[in-house]
Design a protein around this motif. Structure first.
Motif, PDB file in Angstrom:
ATOM      1  N   ALA A  67       0.841  -1.199   0.000  1.00 43.39           N
ATOM      2  CA  ALA A  67       0.000   0.000   0.000  1.00 43.39           C
ATOM      3  C   ALA A  67       0.870   1.241   0.000  1.00 43.39           C
ATOM      4  O   ALA A  67       2.033   1.221   0.407  1.00 43.39           O
ATOM      5  N   VAL A  68       0.278   2.317  -0.470  1.00 35.54           N
ATOM      6  CA  VAL A  68       0.868   3.642  -0.310  1.00 35.54           C
ATOM      7  C   VAL A  68      -0.142   4.466   0.478  1.00 35.54           C
ATOM      8  O   VAL A  68      -1.337   4.439   0.207  1.00 35.54           O
ATOM      9  N   ARG A  69       0.344   5.156   1.498  1.00 34.84           N
ATOM     10  CA  ARG A  69      -0.506   6.003   2.322  1.00 34.84           C
ATOM     11  C   ARG A  69      -0.156   7.455   2.076  1.00 34.84           C
ATOM     12  O   ARG A  69       1.021   7.811   2.025  1.00 34.84           O
ATOM     13  N   LEU A  70      -1.179   8.257   1.937  1.00 37.54           N
ATOM     14  CA  LEU A  70      -0.998   9.688   1.706  1.00 37.54           C
ATOM     15  C   LEU A  70      -1.766  10.449   2.773  1.00 37.54           C
ATOM     16  O   LEU A  70      -2.934  10.145   3.044  1.00 37.54           O
ATOM     17  N   TYR A  71      -1.103  11.403   3.372  1.00 36.93           N
ATOM     18  CA  TYR A  71      -1.691  12.185   4.447  1.00 36.93           C
ATOM     19  C   TYR A  71      -1.986  13.598   3.920  1.00 36.93           C
ATOM     20  O   TYR A  71      -1.107  14.250   3.347  1.00 36.93           O
ATOM     21  N   LEU A  72      -3.220  14.053   4.135  1.00 43.09           N
ATOM     22  CA  LEU A  72      -3.686  15.296   3.540  1.00 43.09           C
ATOM     23  C   LEU A  72      -4.170  16.260   4.603  1.00 43.09           C
ATOM     24  O   LEU A  72      -4.659  15.849   5.671  1.00 43.09           O
ATOM     25  N   ASP A  73      -4.075  17.558   4.276  1.00 37.85           N
ATOM     26  CA  ASP A  73      -4.617  18.572   5.174  1.00 37.85           C
ATOM     27  C   ASP A  73      -6.054  18.905   4.769  1.00 37.85           C
ATOM     28  O   ASP A  73      -6.647  18.225   3.917  1.00 37.85           O
ATOM     29  N   SER A  74      -6.604  19.952   5.354  1.00 37.74           N
ATOM     30  CA  SER A  74      -8.013  20.280   5.136  1.00 37.74           C
ATOM     31  C   SER A  74      -8.316  20.741   3.719  1.00 37.74           C
ATOM     32  O   SER A  74      -9.474  20.780   3.304  1.00 37.74           O
ATOM     33  N   THR A  75      -7.270  21.101   2.950  1.00 44.40           N
ATOM     34  CA  THR A  75      -7.463  21.517   1.558  1.00 44.40           C
ATOM     35  C   THR A  75      -7.135  20.390   0.581  1.00 44.40           C
ATOM     36  O   THR A  75      -6.961  20.634  -0.610  1.00 44.40           O
ATOM     37  N   ALA A  76      -7.043  19.170   1.088  1.00 39.36           N
ATOM     38  CA  ALA A  76      -6.733  17.988   0.271  1.00 39.36           C
ATOM     39  C   ALA A  76      -5.336  18.033  -0.327  1.00 39.36           C
ATOM     40  O   ALA A  76      -5.064  17.380  -1.330  1.00 39.36           O
ATOM     41  N   THR A  77      -4.446  18.802   0.293  1.00 43.04           N
ATOM     42  CA  THR A  77      -3.052  18.852  -0.134  1.00 43.04           C
ATOM     43  C   THR A  77      -2.269  17.749   0.555  1.00 43.04           C
ATOM     44  O   THR A  77      -2.350  17.607   1.783  1.00 43.04           O
ATOM     45  N   VAL A  78      -1.536  16.963  -0.217  1.00 37.21           N
ATOM     46  CA  VAL A  78      -0.732  15.885   0.353  1.00 37.21           C
ATOM     47  C   VAL A  78       0.474  16.494   1.066  1.00 37.21           C
ATOM     48  O   VAL A  78       1.252  17.234   0.473  1.00 37.21           O
ATOM     49  N   VAL A  79       0.616  16.169   2.341  1.00 36.27           N
ATOM     50  CA  VAL A  79       1.718  16.718   3.137  1.00 36.27           C
ATOM     51  C   VAL A  79       2.760  15.662   3.491  1.00 36.27           C
ATOM     52  O   VAL A  79       3.882  15.991   3.888  1.00 36.27           O
ATOM     53  N   GLU A  80       2.407  14.385   3.320  1.00 42.05           N
ATOM     54  CA  GLU A  80       3.345  13.303   3.644  1.00 42.05           C
ATOM     55  C   GLU A  80       2.878  12.022   2.973  1.00 42.05           C
ATOM     56  O   GLU A  80       1.670  11.829   2.758  1.00 42.05           O
ATOM     57  N   THR A  81       3.810  11.159   2.630  1.00 37.50           N
ATOM     58  CA  THR A  81       3.477   9.856   2.041  1.00 37.50           C
ATOM     59  C   THR A  81       4.367   8.778   2.642  1.00 37.50           C
ATOM     60  O   THR A  81       5.452   9.071   3.152  1.00 37.50           O
ATOM     61  N   GLU A  82       3.898   7.558   2.575  1.00 36.84           N
ATOM     62  CA  GLU A  82       4.716   6.420   2.971  1.00 36.84           C
ATOM     63  C   GLU A  82       4.217   5.165   2.263  1.00 36.84           C
ATOM     64  O   GLU A  82       3.038   5.058   1.928  1.00 36.84           O
ATOM     65  N   ARG A  83       5.131   4.229   2.049  1.00 36.36           N
ATOM     66  CA  ARG A  83       4.767   2.934   1.499  1.00 36.36           C
ATOM     67  C   ARG A  83       4.775   1.897   2.615  1.00 36.36           C
ATOM     68  O   ARG A  83       5.601   1.956   3.522  1.00 36.36           O
ATOM     69  N   VAL A  84       3.864   0.950   2.510  1.00 31.16           N
ATOM     70  CA  VAL A  84       3.726  -0.093   3.516  1.00 31.16           C
ATOM     71  C   VAL A  84       3.667  -1.449   2.813  1.00 31.16           C
ATOM     72  O   VAL A  84       2.925  -1.614   1.839  1.00 31.16           O
ATOM     73  N   ARG A  85       4.432  -2.401   3.334  1.00 32.51           N
ATOM     74  CA  ARG A  85       4.426  -3.754   2.773  1.00 32.51           C
ATOM     75  C   ARG A  85       3.659  -4.669   3.708  1.00 32.51           C
ATOM     76  O   ARG A  85       3.999  -4.786   4.890  1.00 32.51           O
ATOM     77  N   GLY A  86       2.633  -5.320   3.197  1.00 38.46           N
ATOM     78  CA  GLY A  86       1.864  -6.262   3.985  1.00 38.46           C
ATOM     79  C   GLY A  86       1.123  -5.580   5.111  1.00 38.46           C
ATOM     80  O   GLY A  86       0.764  -4.409   5.058  1.00 38.46           O
ATOM     81  N   ALA A  87       0.905  -6.315   6.194  1.00 35.99           N
ATOM     82  CA  ALA A  87       0.149  -5.785   7.326  1.00 35.99           C
ATOM     83  C   ALA A  87       0.933  -4.764   8.118  1.00 35.99           C
ATOM     84  O   ALA A  87       0.382  -3.883   8.770  1.00 35.99           O
ATOM     85  N   SER A  88       2.259  -4.855   8.072  1.00 36.53           N
ATOM     86  CA  SER A  88       3.079  -3.908   8.823  1.00 36.53           C
ATOM     87  C   SER A  88       4.460  -3.842   8.186  1.00 36.53           C
ATOM     88  O   SER A  88       4.835  -4.681   7.368  1.00 36.53           O
ATOM     89  N   GLY A  89       5.209  -2.839   8.578  1.00 36.70           N
ATOM     90  CA  GLY A  89       6.582  -2.721   8.079  1.00 36.70           C
ATOM     91  C   GLY A  89       6.708  -1.749   6.938  1.00 36.70           C
ATOM     92  O   GLY A  89       6.190  -1.986   5.850  1.00 36.70           O
ATOM     93  N   GLU A  90       7.368  -0.628   7.191  1.00 41.55           N
ATOM     94  CA  GLU A  90       7.564   0.360   6.146  1.00 41.55           C
ATOM     95  C   GLU A  90       8.729  -0.024   5.257  1.00 41.55           C
ATOM     96  O   GLU A  90       9.603  -0.782   5.647  1.00 41.55           O
ATOM     97  N   PHE A  91       8.731   0.530   4.039  1.00 38.83           N
ATOM     98  CA  PHE A  91       9.882   0.327   3.154  1.00 38.83           C
ATOM     99  C   PHE A  91      10.083   1.545   2.294  1.00 38.83           C
ATOM    100  O   PHE A  91       9.243   2.433   2.250  1.00 38.83           O
TER     101      PHE A  91
END
Length: 304
Positions: free
Chosen positions: A280-304
């Motif tokens: 998965a890729v996770r994207l974190y957004l503020d109130s204006t739908a602007t992406v402020v941070e991202t991260e990739r996740v493998r499986g149920a846990s564990g970043e890469f």
């Protein structure tokens, strides 16, 4: 000078066919000289006179005087199109004032976001390309289309052109620029009461242009599809999201592989997760739908 002219005054200038012919002649002459764009050649009075059917030089001089400052620029070297002249003459040359030719209904690939069935068909409805589900009879998506876009393509290439314009427009909207006029867009994330969208994504991003009053709406998950982090995530897995139509993403929301949630309220913050198989890729957004941070996740846990 045009500062004090009303829109009525400006468009009244084009009520005379000779002036339309002048704008067309300038565009054609510049094209023939292969000097279109910001470096386009300025045409001398005599060059324009050779390309326009006008009674005499006095008449041409009068019409050029009326057009200059609004549709034409004038310098010591001659005349060239202004921004307004460029926009209006391309509209005229492409004949985008005509009605689009009929298209559809034609079956297209994709899943209905409302019922999950693969029974979608595309057609033209006035100036819109729209896709409907024939099972639940819901309109799945729709976007403006130009007569020239329809006239110069057959069925499949027309659908591909809609996908291309869709992805290009969405990327501009994500960056806060109106695809219609280039002005700044303001964006808000809202919850739509009794939304027919699946629970996986019940938020809608509304982007509004205060200049031309165009409004663009999309589910929160869709608003980040063309973010570089999303494009790269799917590209690494053999999927080119930039080549897909927005309707080809519906299965991800319907099946719960794309999700959104509000993670904070003061100020408002959101998290969108786009899953592909076990990653998965996770994207974190503020109130204006602007992406402020991202991260990739493998499986149920564990970043890469």
């Amino acid at each position: 000078m045009t500062e004090n002219r009303s829109a009525t005054d400006i468009f009244r200038l084009l009520a005379d066919g000779t002036r339309v012919d002048i704008l067309r002649a300038v565009a054609v002459a510049q094209y023939e000289l292969e000097q279109v764009g910001s470096g386009a050649a300025e045409l001398a009075f005599s060059e324009i006179y050779d390309h326009v059917d006008v009674e005499n030089t006095s008449k041409l001089s009068y019409h050029l005087g009326e057009l200059t400052g609004t549709y034409l620029r004038k310098s010591d070297d001659g005349y060239s199109l202004s921004h307004a002249g460029e926009r209006i003459v391309r509209f005229i040359l492409s004949e985008n004032y005509e009605q689009p030719q009929p298209f559809g209904p034609e079956p297209v690939d994709g899943v209905c976001v409302f019922c999950g069935e693969e029974t979608m068909e595309a057609k033209l409805s006035h100036q819109f390309f729209r896709i409907d589900c024939t099972t639940c009879e819901q309109q799945v998506t729709g976007q403006p289309i130009t007569p020239a876009q329809v006239r110069t393509r057959d069925g499949e290439s027309l659908v591909q052109s809609v996908k291309l314009r869709n992805s290009e427009d969405a990327r501009q909207i994500r960056r806060g620029m109106c695809p219609e006029c280039g002005a700044h867009l303001s964006a808000d994330v809202v919850v739509v009461p009794d939304s027919p969208l699946p629970d996986a994504d019940s938020y809608v991003v509304t982007s509004t242009c205060e200049a031309c009053l165009r409004e663009y709406n999309s589910p929160l998950t869709y608003s980040v599809v063309y973010h570089p982090a999303s494009i790269a995530f799917y590209w690494d897995r053999g999927v080119d999201v930039t080549a897909r139509g927005i309707w080809e993403f519906h299965e991800y929301v319907y099946e719960g592989r794309w999700t959104s949630e509000q993670t904070a309220s003061d100020p408002e913050e959101y998290e969108v997760e786009l899953r592909h198989e076990d990653d998965a890729v996770r994207l974190y957004l503020d109130s204006t739908a602007t992406v402020v941070e991202t991260e990739r996740v493998r499986g149920a846990s564990g970043e890469f």
